[in-house]
Design a protein around this motif. Structure first.
Motif: not given
Length: 282
Positions: A126-127, A148-152, A167-168, A192-194
């Motif tokens: 994912n992008y 709420t935290g890091i994204v990518g 991150l996904l 599978r789980y985001p």
């Protein structure tokens, strides 16, 4: 007194005219029902308007007292909000505490605010596309965070836009550690789980428990140390049995992502240059 007598003598005809007109109007209203009703209706409208002006004037005069009461109520509300925040902090981690901690960490860094243009969470890789690019100072290998935290990590850039490796993404590999310990590993997404990822390469001798906080380790120029990532929900053995693999619930719901910030590390280029030199020597 002489001036008053001169005034009455000079305007006696007008005074007499006004008195006679007033008397005639009084007789007209008193002895004629229709004219009386018209008079009282008009008088009520005028008196109502006068009372309205009086009420507005009194409200204006009492504004100071109203403002004082509002200030007291605002003070009470602020005290209640402060008490609620303190209670939430005592109960454990919450998004407000995460945002405050993240703001403290990012004070020494330049951040570039951006908005998400497009996003995906259901693919294997994912992008995210954001509306800031090279002209705004965004470069590849910069970290991206939200409240709420890091994204990518920024993957590619154009003059006005940038693509972020979420991150996904199966290629994502972020160095993380367990808060309050020296144990670190690498966060990856297995699909599978985001809202769930895995922290790998945690040594077997580490003392672990569910609920531990996972945060960035700071072992790269992408993310500073201490940024919130998620919480440990399950402890498992790695595939080869030589280390632990931790299940981590991510603190950021990337499916609802809207506003982000790109981190511009002050010494990022210098660190990358040194690391490239080391790789060349090898």
């Amino acid at each position: 007194m002489r001036n008053l007598l001169d005034f009455l003598k000079k305007y006696n005809y007008w005074i007499l005219f006004i008195l006679l007109e007033g008397g005639s109007l009084l007789l007209l209203v008193h002895f004629n029902r229709y004219q009386g009703s018209v008079w009282f209706t008009s008088a009520n409208a005028v008196s109502g308007k006068l009372l309205e002006w009086e009420a507005d004037f009194m409200a204006y005069v009492s504004l100071g007292q109203h403002n004082k009461e509002l200030m007291q109520k605002n003070l009470m509300l602020e005290q209640r909000v402060w008490a609620m925040r303190k209670l939430l902090d005592e109960c454990g981690h919450d998004s407000t505490y995460t945002e405050r901690r993240q703001q403290e960490i990012l004070k020494e860094f330049d951040v570039i605010p951006a908005e998400v243009v497009s996003n995906s969470v259901s693919k294997h890789n994912n992008y995210i596309t954001i509306n800031k690019g090279e002209l705004d100072g965004v470069k590849p290998e910069m970290g991206v965070v939200c409240g709420t935290g890091i994204v990518g990590i920024v993957y590619q850039t154009s003059p006005h836009y940038a693509i972020v490796m979420s991150l996904l993404n199966s290629k994502s590999n972020v160095g993380c550690c367990l808060r309050g310990t020296d144990y670190f590993g690498y966060l990856c997404w297995e699909g599978r789980y985001p809202l769930r990822a895995s922290l790998r390469d945690i040594p077997r001798h580490a003392r672990l428990k569910e609920g531990m906080i996972v945060e960035t380790s700071g072992f790269s120029a992408v993310f500073p140390a201490g940024l919130f990532v998620g919480k440990v929900t399950k402890i498992e053995n790695s595939d080869d049995g030589l280390s632990y693999k931790l299940r981590v619930n991510l603190g950021t719901d990337l499916a609802r992502l809207r506003d982000v910030c790109v981190i511009s590390a002050p010494y990022g280029e210098e660190i990358d240059s040194l690391q490239q030199k080391v790789e060349t020597v090898k």
